[in-house]
Motif scaffolding. Sequence first.
Motif, PDB file in Angstrom:
ATOM      1  N   PRO A   3       0.804  -1.223   0.000  1.00  0.00           N
ATOM      2  CA  PRO A   3       0.000   0.000   0.000  1.00  0.00           C
ATOM      3  C   PRO A   3       0.833   1.267   0.000  1.00  0.00           C
ATOM      4  O   PRO A   3       0.442   2.269  -0.582  1.00  0.00           O
ATOM      5  CB  PRO A   3      -0.820  -0.117   1.299  1.00  0.00           C
ATOM      6  N   ARG A 197     -11.471  -5.055   6.149  1.00  0.00           N
ATOM      7  CA  ARG A 197     -10.687  -3.947   5.623  1.00  0.00           C
ATOM      8  C   ARG A 197      -9.940  -3.229   6.747  1.00  0.00           C
ATOM      9  O   ARG A 197      -8.746  -2.953   6.656  1.00  0.00           O
ATOM     10  CB  ARG A 197     -11.599  -2.956   4.904  1.00  0.00           C
ATOM     11  N   PHE A 200      -7.249  -5.518   8.178  1.00  0.00           N
ATOM     12  CA  PHE A 200      -6.104  -5.596   7.262  1.00  0.00           C
ATOM     13  C   PHE A 200      -5.221  -4.356   7.382  1.00  0.00           C
ATOM     14  O   PHE A 200      -4.001  -4.453   7.459  1.00  0.00           O
ATOM     15  CB  PHE A 200      -6.613  -5.743   5.822  1.00  0.00           C
ATOM     16  N   ASP A 201      -5.849  -3.180   7.403  1.00  0.00           N
ATOM     17  CA  ASP A 201      -5.084  -1.936   7.496  1.00  0.00           C
ATOM     18  C   ASP A 201      -4.288  -1.863   8.801  1.00  0.00           C
ATOM     19  O   ASP A 201      -3.116  -1.452   8.810  1.00  0.00           O
ATOM     20  CB  ASP A 201      -6.017  -0.723   7.391  1.00  0.00           C
ATOM     21  N   SER A 204      -1.454  -4.374   8.838  1.00  0.00           N
ATOM     22  CA  SER A 204      -0.385  -3.906   7.948  1.00  0.00           C
ATOM     23  C   SER A 204       0.515  -2.899   8.661  1.00  0.00           C
ATOM     24  O   SER A 204       1.750  -2.980   8.578  1.00  0.00           O
ATOM     25  CB  SER A 204      -0.976  -3.252   6.688  1.00  0.00           C
ATOM     26  N   TYR A 222      -3.453 -12.403   3.506  1.00  0.00           N
ATOM     27  CA  TYR A 222      -2.996 -12.541   2.122  1.00  0.00           C
ATOM     28  C   TYR A 222      -3.246 -13.961   1.616  1.00  0.00           C
ATOM     29  O   TYR A 222      -3.637 -14.163   0.468  1.00  0.00           O
ATOM     30  CB  TYR A 222      -1.506 -12.211   2.013  1.00  0.00           C
ATOM     31  N   SER A 227     -10.063  -9.213   2.279  1.00  0.00           N
ATOM     32  CA  SER A 227      -9.977  -7.772   2.039  1.00  0.00           C
ATOM     33  C   SER A 227      -8.762  -7.402   1.187  1.00  0.00           C
ATOM     34  O   SER A 227      -8.323  -6.266   1.198  1.00  0.00           O
ATOM     35  CB  SER A 227      -9.929  -6.991   3.356  1.00  0.00           C
ATOM     36  N   THR A 228      -8.229  -8.374   0.481  1.00  0.00           N
ATOM     37  CA  THR A 228      -7.100  -8.127  -0.411  1.00  0.00           C
ATOM     38  C   THR A 228      -7.055  -9.249  -1.428  1.00  0.00           C
ATOM     39  O   THR A 228      -7.728 -10.279  -1.259  1.00  0.00           O
ATOM     40  CB  THR A 228      -5.772  -8.079   0.380  1.00  0.00           C
ATOM     41  N   SER A 229      -6.304  -9.074  -2.490  1.00  0.00           N
ATOM     42  CA  SER A 229      -6.148 -10.143  -3.470  1.00  0.00           C
ATOM     43  C   SER A 229      -5.375 -11.294  -2.829  1.00  0.00           C
ATOM     44  O   SER A 229      -4.410 -11.074  -2.101  1.00  0.00           O
ATOM     45  CB  SER A 229      -5.387  -9.632  -4.698  1.00  0.00           C
TER      46      SER A 229
END
Length: 261
Positions: A3, A197, A200-201, A204, A222, A227-229
């Motif tokens: 990101p 989301r 995840f943020d 991270s 991951y 909430s991510t690819s």
Amino acid sequence: MPPELNAVKRDVSLDLEASAGRLGKVAAGQVSGKLDVTAKAVFEKYPDLSKLLILQTLASTYCSALNTSGMDGRERAARWEQFMSRYLELRAAPEKVIVTPPVQRPASTTPRRATAVPPATPPALSSKPTFVASPQPVAASSREQRYAAYETLLAQSQTESALSALRGLAEEGYPRAQFDLGKRYLKGELGLEQSYRSAFDLFSKAAKSGYPPAQHNLAVMYQDGLSTSQDEALAMVWYAEAARGGFAPSRELLEKLGKRW
């Protein structure tokens, strides 16, 4: 793609992606050496970018390039194995320290007249602030105490006050609080609406600060595509980071998979 790459100029992002993309054309046995050359060139070209961000970008882009290369699974696996082996060694290496040499002033050609040497006096203390090698222990202790106070509020069922204290610490960048708040969002606890989301943020941010439990949870997100690819390559990167930080669950998982960290 990491990101933080969104925060750098577009031409820099494209340059990093192009550098990684060129690795896809290298034979499997040469990937490790080529990564050394590529990473060194990028480190020198963009000395202000973090080494971790550059390496993560190279890993993510190289993985995408392999997946769309049309190679068979065995060839892709061989190239990826070579890449990851060297990637983990580069990641563990210390950051390069650039020392600026002092400016050499040209010697004057004009003869100097002798002057009387004044008596020695004690040097004055400079008021200019100096950098310290690590954060002051008082600040860390203060955060730990505030986190302990949050846990006390939670134990006393003062949920609203506890959540407010936790959010405050997370917003200040305290990794332990970011990880804790991420878990609350992941499960929808403390009156929070479940949000992958937000989790995840927060994971991270804490992971990039070097907090192993958050690195492990980020890897899981991951791996599962929450909430991510879905990205197995980045999952393995973050599991390895957590394992090197001493996090037992990550070490056990990588050992079962026969992976090094």
